[in-house]
Structures are given as structure tokens and as C-alpha cells.
Design a protein around this motif. Structure first.
Motif, PDB file in Angstrom:
ATOM      1  N   UNK A  10      17.507   9.614 -13.735  1.00  0.00           N
ATOM      2  CA  UNK A  10      16.624   8.402 -14.066  1.00  0.00           C
ATOM      3  C   UNK A  10      15.318   8.809 -13.535  1.00  0.00           C
ATOM      4  N   UNK A  12      11.900   6.619 -12.664  1.00  0.00           N
ATOM      5  CA  UNK A  12      11.904   5.260 -12.551  1.00  0.00           C
ATOM      6  C   UNK A  12      10.402   4.864 -13.057  1.00  0.00           C
ATOM      7  N   UNK A  20      16.185  10.681  -9.831  1.00  0.00           N
ATOM      8  CA  UNK A  20      17.307  10.585  -9.222  1.00  0.00           C
ATOM      9  C   UNK A  20      18.539  10.887 -10.275  1.00  0.00           C
ATOM     10  N   UNK A  67       8.105   7.854  -6.385  1.00  0.00           N
ATOM     11  CA  UNK A  67       9.328   7.118  -7.012  1.00  0.00           C
ATOM     12  C   UNK A  67       8.980   5.850  -7.013  1.00  0.00           C
ATOM     13  N   UNK A  68       9.509   5.191  -8.267  1.00  0.00           N
ATOM     14  CA  UNK A  68       9.147   3.907  -8.763  1.00  0.00           C
ATOM     15  C   UNK A  68       7.666   3.667  -8.632  1.00  0.00           C
ATOM     16  N   UNK A  70       5.291   4.722  -6.526  1.00  0.00           N
ATOM     17  CA  UNK A  70       4.862   4.473  -5.295  1.00  0.00           C
ATOM     18  C   UNK A  70       5.076   5.803  -4.424  1.00  0.00           C
TER      19      UNK A  70
END
Lengths: 100, 386
Positions: A10, A12, A20, A67-68, A70
Motif C-alpha cells: 500500500x 498511503x 508498506x 509516509x501518510x 508526512x
């Protein structure tokens, strides 16, 4: 909603420089995906345990990792696209009393 | 609106459990308190290790926590057991808890003349108080009376992908229904605080939030330590979490998307409806106890690696998104949400599953940690013993 699903992994957020693995990925595996309308392909160059991250692009020491969408830390050695990304090549930027 | 079965307390609050609680005001009274609780079926005790040799804000925090646990609406009646000479005055603790208008009694070991006399007297009191609790019946109560404690422990990368987002969805549902929730574990906001601060109701709440996170990071600087190894811990790292920033960003999903109304001290009563931040360490047991002292009646606890912990007075709903952990520690797990990662189910499906489980637990269904009798207890100390 921003999550990009790959085969076995994934991403994100479209801004992310790591993905990930949701299952264990074997070295040599090629995964195609689309981000921002562009087709891309990543080759896994090391076995990645389920739940661990791999680089979506080459990174240099000092580069921030996303990631995310951020910042989650920075590379402290060269990291190649498709390489396992973890504590052996990435460090925290925060809570570093050892540096202060 | 969703209803739950609850116990209406004299102060208007709603409990979802009806515990007879024995509190030692100091560690010297812990054995007597435990013996009393063991003598009476259904009675529980908390393993308070403190109450003496403390000072200043640290002492105030211990007192506030014990008083808050006693006042928690899941507790129907309280016996405070003191030694007699301790700093934390047992009569003052009993008085503070009695402000919630529930039955509270107090004995001291020095006054009763030793261990056996204190156990005998305490057991008789607890038997009598337990009888009064048996006469109470649960009744239909609005779900808006619920305060949900949000916890994560033994996180791994599935926590940020599945269990925390699913719990966040459930948190949003509860707050939409008029309920409240507490997000805590301040060090696990390091690296995500800028996102949380944007959700603060006003500038002063945002500033307070940033200041508690900074204070924790400053403690790490003062120690001259690298936070890694502590945060993330070895299990977090084995599970794929690399840095505290990454862990924090995953943790924050538990709080859903709501506005942050307030920032409170450890164990301070919740003041606002909606989402509150409580300042506490990332230590799971200490942070859960702080949330219960602040008034939470139920805790939802996400885990990646697996965790068995419970609390003495409130159910803990365990949620995991890790398939291997679910299979490995099924007996410790209440909800599995890993289909979000592996089978393409939706956040709404998994979030509703969590929410529905919380409501069933409020209606009396026992959680895994309750079935096993897990009743861990710990208070966050902020100064040295003296």
C-alpha cells in the motif's frame, strides 16, 4: 481515500516515497502502479517482511522520507529504489536527546 | 439515538459496570486491601504502590488519580483502606470520592489494631456495600453519556493501516451520537502534533496541545537519550515501525476526524463533550488508568503485536488488524479488522464492527481481558520518591 493499492503493498499518500508491504515480498518481484495518473513500475530488490517498508525511489543521506504524506524520518545512507527501508538506513528527526 | 444499559449514579453519571472497589491509600495498606477484596466475590482492588514519600505536583497527581478512579461511574461503592500515618490521607481520599454521592467508607490498619482486625472489619463493610450494589438495576441510557478511552499498545504497521483508522471511525460515530472520547499517550503525538493542532477548537487549545508534546520531547532531550528503542519499542520495530514520527502518525487515526475540544492533565475530569486530549505517557497501563480517572467508562485498545491487559474497573476492547496476531492471540482479541488490509472491506464496515462491539460491551458483554481477570494498574509518577 488517498491510499493507492498495489499488489502486496500500500502507498498511503501520493506524496509518499515509501510503500508498506502487506504480505512478504520476494526480491525480484515487479509491481506496477499508478500515481497521479502516471504509470510506474517498481522492482523489489530485497526480501521485504510483511508490514515493512520499501523505497519507491532512490534516496540520499539527509533526504526526508514520506509516509501518510508526512515526514517520518530521514535517510542516513544511500537507499535504492525497491530496497528495504527501516532502522538500518532511516533515523528519527525527533526525540533525539543524543544529538542535543 | 443508540441506547446502552447503564447504572445511573447519584451524581447523574452513567456506569456500564457496577464494581465494589477497595482502594489502599498507600502501599503499606495494599495487602490488607487485596485480602479484603479476595474475601468478597465481585469486589476488586487496585494495586496502589504510592501514597507516601511524594511531594508537590507528583503527589497531587497520585491523589487526583486515586480519587478519579473512586469517582468513576463504573464504581458503585468504595472502601478506602489506609495505614494511618501516610501522607495521602485516607479520610481526605474517601471524602473526595464521596463527592460523587456514592457510598464510601474508610478504615485504617493502625486504628483497627493490625492486619487481621483490619481485614475482618473491611470484609464486613465490603459485604454490606456489595449487597447494596446488587439491588441496583441497569437501565436504558443514552450513548451520549459514554466517554471512550483510546489506547494503543504493541503497535505495528497494521495499527496505522487498519486498527487505528477503524477505531477512528468508531470514535467519530460515538461523538456524532453526542458521546466523548479521550486521546492520550502524549509522546506518541511527536511528529503528528502539527496535524492534531490544526484540529483544535481554538488557538489556546492548539497551543496547550503543542506545549504538552514539547514538554515530553524536552524530557528526552534532558535525559540526553535517543528516543528510539523506547519509542518505537523493539516490538514496534519488529512489526515494521521505523521512527516515532511514523508511529505517532498511525496512532493519531484513533481519534477520528473530530475537533479537539480540550487538553487536560493526567486524571483530570473530562470537561468537554467531544474529543479531549489527556497528557500521559505512552505506557499503556498508566495511560488507561489516567483516562479512567478522567471519567472514561470503556477503553478501546488497538494492537499489532498482541496485548492481554485490562483494567480493574473498566472493560478494554482489543482490536487488531494483524492477521497473524489475531490467529496467535485470538483469546486476547475482541475485534479483528484486518480485512481492511487483506480482503478489501471498507473503513465503514470495520469501523461499525468496532462501534457495535463497544456498544455490546457497554451492554454487559465481557471483553477478553475481563474474562481472564486482567486488572492491571499503574499511576504516572512525575517526580522522585523522597
Amino acid at each position: 481515500v488517498k491510499v493507492i493499492s498495489l499488489e502486496g503493498a500500500l502507498i498511503l499518500d501520493p506524496k509518499d516515497t515509501v510503500a508498506t508491504a502487506t504480505v512478504t515480498l520476494d526480491a525480484g518481484k515487479e509491481i506496477g502502479y499508478v500515481v497521479g495518473g502516471q504509470e510506474r513500475k517498481i522492482t523489489i530488490i530485497q526480501d521485504i517482511p510483511a508490514g515493512h517498508k520499501f523505497a519507491l525511489q532512490d534516496m540520499h543521506p539527509g533526504d526526508n522520507l514520506y509516509k501518510y504524506g508526512e515526514i517520518i524520518g530521514k535517510a542516513f545512507v544511500e537507499i535504492r529504489s525497491g530496497e528495504h527501508v527501516h532502522v538500518h538506513n532511516v533515523e528519527s528527526l525527533r526525540g533525539r536527546g543524543d544529538l542535543s | 439515538m443508540d441506547k446502552i444499559k447503564g447504572y445511573k449514579r447519584a451524581d447523574g453519571k452513567i456506569g456500564i459496570r457496577n464494581h465494589m472497589l477497595v482502594i489502599p491509600s498507600v502501599i503499606c495498606a495494599a495487602h490488607v486491601a487485596e485480602s479484603i477484596a479476595r474475601n468478597v466475590p465481585g469486589a476488586v482492588f487496585i494495586a496502589n504502590q504510592y501514597g507516601c514519600g511524594q511531594m508537590g505536583k507528583d503527589f497531587e497527581q497520585t491523589f487526583r488519580t486515586l480519587a478519579g478512579i473512586g469517582r468513576n461511574p463504573n464504581v458503585g461503592a468504595v472502601l478506602v483502606v489506609g495505614l494511618g500515618c501516610e501522607l495521602l490521607r485516607p479520610e481526605k481520599l474517601a471524602h473526595e470520592i464521596a463527592e460523587s454521592k456514592k457510598p464510601v467508607e474508610m478504615i485504617t490498619i493502625q486504628n483497627e489494631g493490625g492486619t487481621s482486625a483490619a481485614i475482618k472489619k473491611g470484609t464486613a463493610i465490603v459485604e454490606r456495600l456489595t449487597e447494596t450494589l446488587r439491588l441496583l438495576h441497569d437501565e436504558s441510557c443514552p450513548v451520549s453519556e459514554l466517554i471512550l478511552g483510546l489506547e494503543c499498545g504493541g503497535s505495528d504497521s497494521t495499527s496505522g493501516l487498519a486498527s487505528n483508522p477503524a477505531v477512528g471511525y468508531a470514535t467519530d460515530l460515538l461523538i456524532k451520537a453526542g458521546g466523548s472520547a479521550i486521546l492520550t499517550e502524549t509522546p506518541e503525538m511527536i511528529g503528528a502534533e502539527h496535524i492534531l493542532a490544526k484540529r483544535a477548537v481554538n488557538a489556546s487549545v492548539a497551543e496547550k496541545l503543542l506545549s504538552v508534546v514539547n514538554a515530553f520531547e524536552q524530557k528526552v532531550f534532558d535525559e540526553g537519550c535517543d528516543i528510539r528503542g523506547t519509542q518505537p519499542c523493539p516490538g514496534n520495530m519488529a512489526g515494521g515501525i521505523t521512527t516515532i514520527e511514523e508511529k505517532s502518525l498511525g496512532c493519531a487515526f484513533k481519534a477520528g476526524t473530530n475537533t479537539i475540544q480540550d487538553v487536560i492533565m493526567y486524571g483530570e475530569p473530562v470537561r468537554a463533550q467531544g474529543l479531549t486530549i489527556m497528557d500521559a505517557p505512552g505506557h499503556d497501563v498508566q495511560s488507561m488508568i489516567g483516562m479512567l480517572a478522567s471519567g472514561a467508562q470503556v477503553v478501546v485498545f488497538t494492537t499489532g503485536r498482541g496485548n492481554p491487559c485490562g483494567t480493574p474497573i473498566a472493560p478494554v476492547v482489543k482490536v487488531t488488524g494483524n492477521r497473524e496476531t489475531y490467529l496467535n492471540m485470538k483469546e486476547n482479541t475482541d475485534v479483528y479488522v484486518g480485512d481492511l488490509i487483506h480482503s478489501g472491506s471498507t473503513l465503514e464496515d470495520e469501523g461499525r464492527k468496532v462501534y457495535d462491539t463497544i456498544l455490546r460491551v457497554c451492554n454487559g458483554e465481557l471483553t477478553a481481558s475481563e474474562k481472564f481477570g486482567h486488572r492491571e494498574f499503574g499511576i504516572w509518577r512525575i517526580a522522585t520518591t523522597i
